[in-house]
Design an enzyme around this catalytic site. Structure first.
Site, PDB file in Angstrom:
ATOM      1  N   GLY A  11       0.815  -1.227   0.000  1.00 21.29           N
ATOM      2  CA  GLY A  11       0.000   0.000   0.000  1.00 21.29           C
ATOM      3  C   GLY A  11       0.841   1.267   0.000  1.00 21.29           C
ATOM      4  N   SER A 125      -3.647   6.162  14.267  1.00 22.38           N
ATOM      5  CA  SER A 125      -4.049   7.394  13.576  1.00 22.38           C
ATOM      6  C   SER A 125      -4.426   8.459  14.583  1.00 22.38           C
ATOM      7  CB  SER A 125      -5.255   7.061  12.703  1.00 22.38           C
ATOM      8  OG  SER A 125      -5.898   8.223  12.262  1.00 22.38           O
ATOM      9  N   TYR A 149     -14.011   3.534  11.752  1.00 27.90           N
ATOM     10  CA  TYR A 149     -12.588   3.417  11.413  1.00 27.90           C
ATOM     11  C   TYR A 149     -11.738   3.822  12.613  1.00 27.90           C
ATOM     12  CZ  TYR A 149      -8.009   4.835   9.629  1.00 27.90           C
ATOM     13  OH  TYR A 149      -6.658   5.013   9.465  1.00 27.90           O
ATOM     14  N   LYS A 153      -9.115   1.551  15.238  1.00 23.95           N
ATOM     15  CA  LYS A 153      -7.735   1.848  15.640  1.00 23.95           C
ATOM     16  C   LYS A 153      -7.626   1.900  17.170  1.00 23.95           C
ATOM     17  CE  LYS A 153      -5.951   2.201  11.567  1.00 23.95           C
ATOM     18  NZ  LYS A 153      -4.981   1.221  11.096  1.00 23.95           N
ATOM     19  N   ASN A 198     -10.817  11.378  -1.620  1.00 21.53           N
ATOM     20  CA  ASN A 198     -11.462  12.190  -0.583  1.00 21.53           C
ATOM     21  C   ASN A 198     -10.480  13.128   0.064  1.00 21.53           C
ATOM     22  OD1 ASN A 198     -14.168  11.425  -0.362  1.00 21.53           O
ATOM     23  ND2 ASN A 198     -13.529   9.439   0.480  1.00 21.53           N
ATOM     24  N   LEU A 200      -7.231  15.603   0.784  1.00 22.63           N
ATOM     25  CA  LEU A 200      -6.894  16.867   0.118  1.00 22.63           C
ATOM     26  C   LEU A 200      -5.822  16.731  -0.971  1.00 22.63           C
ATOM     27  CD1 LEU A 200      -7.283  19.930  -0.050  1.00 22.63           C
ATOM     28  CD2 LEU A 200      -5.516  20.161   1.708  1.00 22.63           C
ATOM     29  N   ARG A 231      -4.670  21.215   9.117  1.00 21.86           N
ATOM     30  CA  ARG A 231      -4.202  19.869   9.451  1.00 21.86           C
ATOM     31  C   ARG A 231      -2.683  19.851   9.531  1.00 21.86           C
ATOM     32  NH1 ARG A 231      -8.854  19.813   9.878  1.00 21.86           N
ATOM     33  NH2 ARG A 231     -10.401  18.298   9.183  1.00 21.86           N
TER      34      ARG A 231
HETATM   35  P1  NAD Z   1      -3.336   1.621   1.861  1.00 16.14           P
HETATM   36  O1  NAD Z   1      -4.760   1.239   1.635  1.00 16.14           O
HETATM   37  O2  NAD Z   1      -2.600   2.232   0.714  1.00 16.14           O
HETATM   38  O3  NAD Z   1      -2.499   0.365   2.353  1.00 16.14           O
HETATM   39  C1  NAD Z   1      -3.045  -0.652   3.154  1.00 16.14           C
HETATM   40  C2  NAD Z   1      -2.655  -1.971   2.525  1.00 16.14           C
HETATM   41  O4  NAD Z   1      -3.192  -3.020   3.329  1.00 16.14           O
HETATM   42  C3  NAD Z   1      -3.213  -2.160   1.118  1.00 16.14           C
HETATM   43  O5  NAD Z   1      -2.169  -2.543   0.253  1.00 16.14           O
HETATM   44  C4  NAD Z   1      -4.255  -3.249   1.280  1.00 16.14           C
HETATM   45  O6  NAD Z   1      -4.379  -4.032   0.101  1.00 16.14           O
HETATM   46  C5  NAD Z   1      -3.726  -4.014   2.468  1.00 16.14           C
HETATM   47  N1  NAD Z   1      -4.740  -4.729   3.241  1.00 16.14           N
HETATM   48  C6  NAD Z   1      -5.911  -4.245   3.738  1.00 16.14           C
HETATM   49  N2  NAD Z   1      -6.555  -5.205   4.406  1.00 16.14           N
HETATM   50  C7  NAD Z   1      -5.776  -6.331   4.348  1.00 16.14           C
HETATM   51  C8  NAD Z   1      -5.911  -7.635   4.860  1.00 16.14           C
HETATM   52  N3  NAD Z   1      -6.997  -8.024   5.533  1.00 16.14           N
HETATM   53  N4  NAD Z   1      -4.915  -8.515   4.624  1.00 16.14           N
HETATM   54  C9  NAD Z   1      -3.818  -8.146   3.912  1.00 16.14           C
HETATM   55  N5  NAD Z   1      -3.649  -6.921   3.403  1.00 16.14           N
HETATM   56  C10 NAD Z   1      -4.616  -6.029   3.616  1.00 16.14           C
HETATM   57  O7  NAD Z   1      -3.290   2.567   3.143  1.00 16.14           O
HETATM   58  P2  NAD Z   1      -2.099   3.426   3.733  1.00 16.14           P
HETATM   59  O8  NAD Z   1      -2.442   4.843   3.541  1.00 16.14           O
HETATM   60  O9  NAD Z   1      -0.813   2.900   3.247  1.00 16.14           O
HETATM   61  O10 NAD Z   1      -2.286   3.109   5.274  1.00 16.14           O
HETATM   62  C11 NAD Z   1      -1.523   2.129   5.950  1.00 16.14           C
HETATM   63  C12 NAD Z   1      -1.996   2.047   7.386  1.00 16.14           C
HETATM   64  O11 NAD Z   1      -1.847   3.330   7.993  1.00 16.14           O
HETATM   65  C13 NAD Z   1      -3.470   1.679   7.533  1.00 16.14           C
HETATM   66  O12 NAD Z   1      -3.605   0.830   8.642  1.00 16.14           O
HETATM   67  C14 NAD Z   1      -4.139   3.020   7.801  1.00 16.14           C
HETATM   68  O13 NAD Z   1      -5.321   2.863   8.553  1.00 16.14           O
HETATM   69  C15 NAD Z   1      -3.062   3.745   8.592  1.00 16.14           C
HETATM   70  N6  NAD Z   1      -3.177   5.203   8.507  1.00 16.14           N
HETATM   71  C16 NAD Z   1      -3.162   5.798   7.276  1.00 16.14           C
HETATM   72  C17 NAD Z   1      -3.301   7.178   7.194  1.00 16.14           C
HETATM   73  C18 NAD Z   1      -3.321   7.856   5.852  1.00 16.14           C
HETATM   74  O14 NAD Z   1      -3.710   9.020   5.776  1.00 16.14           O
HETATM   75  N7  NAD Z   1      -2.896   7.236   4.767  1.00 16.14           N
HETATM   76  C19 NAD Z   1      -3.453   7.947   8.364  1.00 16.14           C
HETATM   77  C20 NAD Z   1      -3.433   7.298   9.592  1.00 16.14           C
HETATM   78  C21 NAD Z   1      -3.282   5.908   9.655  1.00 16.14           C
HETATM   79  C1  UD1 Z   2      -9.300  12.321   6.870  1.00 18.18           C
HETATM   80  C2  UD1 Z   2     -10.107  11.378   7.708  1.00 18.18           C
HETATM   81  C3  UD1 Z   2      -9.229  10.870   8.848  1.00 18.18           C
HETATM   82  C4  UD1 Z   2      -7.993  10.189   8.289  1.00 18.18           C
HETATM   83  C5  UD1 Z   2      -7.242  11.189   7.422  1.00 18.18           C
HETATM   84  C6  UD1 Z   2      -6.079  10.487   6.789  1.00 18.18           C
HETATM   85  C7  UD1 Z   2     -12.423  12.179   7.513  1.00 18.18           C
HETATM   86  C8  UD1 Z   2     -13.563  12.837   8.224  1.00 18.18           C
HETATM   87  N1  UD1 Z   2     -11.283  12.054   8.222  1.00 18.18           N
HETATM   88  O1  UD1 Z   2      -8.930  13.376   7.694  1.00 18.18           O
HETATM   89  O2  UD1 Z   2      -9.907   9.954   9.662  1.00 18.18           O
HETATM   90  O3  UD1 Z   2      -7.132   9.749   9.331  1.00 18.18           O
HETATM   91  O4  UD1 Z   2      -8.126  11.678   6.399  1.00 18.18           O
HETATM   92  O5  UD1 Z   2      -5.333  11.320   5.979  1.00 18.18           O
HETATM   93  O6  UD1 Z   2     -12.542  11.763   6.385  1.00 18.18           O
HETATM   94  N2  UD1 Z   2     -10.519  19.225   2.054  1.00 18.18           N
HETATM   95  C9  UD1 Z   2     -11.088  20.115   1.165  1.00 18.18           C
HETATM   96  N3  UD1 Z   2     -11.421  19.643  -0.075  1.00 18.18           N
HETATM   97  C10 UD1 Z   2     -11.190  18.360  -0.468  1.00 18.18           C
HETATM   98  C11 UD1 Z   2     -10.586  17.457   0.454  1.00 18.18           C
HETATM   99  C12 UD1 Z   2     -10.273  17.923   1.721  1.00 18.18           C
HETATM  100  O7  UD1 Z   2     -11.326  21.278   1.477  1.00 18.18           O
HETATM  101  O8  UD1 Z   2     -11.533  17.989  -1.604  1.00 18.18           O
HETATM  102  C13 UD1 Z   2     -10.132  19.724   3.398  1.00 18.18           C
HETATM  103  C14 UD1 Z   2     -10.856  19.032   4.536  1.00 18.18           C
HETATM  104  O9  UD1 Z   2     -12.089  19.657   4.792  1.00 18.18           O
HETATM  105  C15 UD1 Z   2      -9.822  19.211   5.667  1.00 18.18           C
HETATM  106  C16 UD1 Z   2      -8.477  19.135   4.935  1.00 18.18           C
HETATM  107  O10 UD1 Z   2      -8.763  19.446   3.573  1.00 18.18           O
HETATM  108  O11 UD1 Z   2      -9.952  20.473   6.230  1.00 18.18           O
HETATM  109  C17 UD1 Z   2      -7.832  17.771   5.008  1.00 18.18           C
HETATM  110  O12 UD1 Z   2      -8.756  16.774   4.593  1.00 18.18           O
HETATM  111  P1  UD1 Z   2      -8.335  15.236   4.429  1.00 18.18           P
HETATM  112  O13 UD1 Z   2      -7.135  15.131   3.563  1.00 18.18           O
HETATM  113  O14 UD1 Z   2      -9.561  14.492   4.015  1.00 18.18           O
HETATM  114  O15 UD1 Z   2      -7.856  14.798   5.885  1.00 18.18           O
HETATM  115  P2  UD1 Z   2      -8.631  14.834   7.307  1.00 18.18           P
HETATM  116  O16 UD1 Z   2      -9.891  15.580   7.218  1.00 18.18           O
HETATM  117  O17 UD1 Z   2      -7.663  15.278   8.332  1.00 18.18           O
END
Ligand code: NAD
Ligand code: UD1
Length: 335
Positions: A11, A125, A149, A153, A198, A200, A231
């Site tokens: 991922g 997270s 979600y 966590k 979704n 930013l 953020r």
């Molecule tokens: P991602 O979706 O790109 O990566 C997650 C990977 O896990 C994917 O490759 C998916 O195929 C794999 N996966 C999911 N369920 C699985 C399962 N049951 N068995 C095996 N593989 C599985 O997401 P990411 O952004 O790389 O996030 C990694 C971790 O960090 C996640 O746990 C996510 O919740 C956490 N996290 C991400 C963010 C973010 O903004 N990206 C923020 C906070 C926490």
């Molecule tokens: C979102 C998730 C959060 C997750 C995080 C990971 C929600 C409610 N929360 O948070 O649980 O851990 O992503 O990165 O979905 N924005 C815009 N226009 C857009 C997209 C976003 O204005 O098209 C704004 C949002 O309102 C926010 C900021 O950009 O103020 C960041 O948004 P986003 O990247 O979605 O992150 P989080 O809201 O922090």
């Protein structure tokens, strides 16, 4: 040489961690069910890391696949990235989230226990916190997720802390990520959101690529300096460095490590759009829309504990985050 198992290693964050671990001299196994990733990342990781990876396509809920893997491979530590992460989807399908994220972690920990592997770094997270409170968030700030979600966590954090209390020979790190953005500076790996993004930064990139006509700013009437949401964005390269530092810490220290990984700096939506336009020379038209349900005005970390305990501090600024996110997104565009 230590061998690290990366669940979810195909991922977004896992693939960057994989490349960084290889470069740092670790050997690794990636286990992923490819639910939100693809095989195409493997050659890029191997090229960046300069070495091959062990690659297993399996689900963390598949007990026998885990037992087979852990019996065959001398794993020293597990970094557990695998999980579902879409907030809206978790509200619509909570059971899917609890099954994948909570039951999946239980199955993984049980397999680790059977194999005698006790070092685990978990991707948590900032969403575990009650986001209505005063910023910045410290690790002892009040917890209180607001969607399944986030609760998944929170529950895993609790399970892992209980596991440590029951047997202090476990080495556990709970890393609370703030807002990871950007991509590997090579442009070879990055974030590939499913469908319309979704978050930013992927959204800004889609607008800059001309695939979306404008960025909808979700509200400009927040009590922030320009009215848009604030953020704590951090570069994914900094984030993965935090994992390497946590891994080193766990080899010598016993107590569970609970850490914020953020920069400590808040950036507003309009500030990020402006930096992106300046750095990439691309125009990003915006339109102001209503607030997004569930959003908070501002969220940023106090990263002081990570600095003190694991000597980690974010180094990349928002310009580098935008430059590298765009390098990846524009490279994807041209194939
Ligand atoms: P991602 O979706 O790109 O990566 C997650 C990977 O896990 C994917 O490759 C998916 O195929 C794999 N996966 C999911 N369920 C699985 C399962 N049951 N068995 C095996 N593989 C599985 O997401 P990411 O952004 O790389 O996030 C990694 C971790 O960090 C996640 O746990 C996510 O919740 C956490 N996290 C991400 C963010 C973010 O903004 N990206 C923020 C906070 C926490
Ligand atoms: C979102 C998730 C959060 C997750 C995080 C990971 C929600 C409610 N929360 O948070 O649980 O851990 O992503 O990165 O979905 N924005 C815009 N226009 C857009 C997209 C976003 O204005 O098209 C704004 C949002 O309102 C926010 C900021 O950009 O103020 C960041 O948004 P986003 O990247 O979605 O992150 P989080 O809201 O922090």
């Amino acid at each position: 040489m230590q061998h690290v198992l990366l669940t979810g290693g195909a991922g977004y964050i896992g693939s960057h961690a994989a490349a960084a671990l290889l470069q740092a001299g670790y050997s690794i196994t990636i286990l992923d069910n490819l639910h939100n990733s693809s095989r195409s990342v493997r050659p890029a990781i191997e090229a960046l890391g300069g070495r091959p990876v062990d690659w297993i396509e399996a689900d963390i809920r598949d007990e026998s696949a885990l037992d087979r893997l852990l019996a065959q491979t001398p794993v020293d530590a597990v970094i557990h990235f695998a999980g579902l992460k879409a907030v809206g989807e978790s509200v619509a399908h909570p059971l899917r989230y609890y099954d994948n994220n909570v039951s999946g972690t239980l199955t993984l920990c049980q397999a680790m226990a059977r194999a005698g592997i006790q070092t685990l770094i978990f991707s948590s997270s900032a969403t575990v916190y009650d986001l209505g409170q005063k910023m910045p968030l410290r690790e002892e700030s009040a917890l209180g997720p607001s969607h399944p979600y986030g609760w998944s966590k929170f529950m895993v954090e609790q399970i892992l802390l209980d596991l440590y209390r029951s047997d202090p020979t476990w080495r556990i790190a709970l890393l609370r990520y703030f807002n990871p953005v950007g991509a590997h500076p090579s442009g070879r790996i990055g974030e590939r959101p499913n469908g319309i993004p979704n978050n930013l930064m992927p959204h800004i990139c889609e607008v800059a690529r001309g695939r979306l006509p404008y960025l909808t700013v979700h509200g400009n009437d927040y009590p922030t300096r320009d009215g848009t949401g604030i953020r704590d964005y951090l570069h994914v390269m900094d984030l993965v460095e935090g994992h390497l530092a946590a891994l080193r810490y766990l080899t010598t220290s016993a107590a569970p490590l609970v850490l914020n990984l953020g920069t400590g700096q808040g950036t507003s939506v309009l500030e990020m759009v402006n930096v992106f336009s300046e750095v990439t020379n691309r125009s990003v038209p915006v339109r102001v829309g209503p607030r997004r349900p569930g959003d908070q005005a501002a969220c940023w970390a106090d990263p002081g504990r990570a600095r003190t305990l694991i000597n980690w501090q974010a180094r990349y600024d928002t310009a580098a985050m935008c430059r590298d996110a765009w390098c990846w997104a524009s490279r994807e565009e041209t194939g």
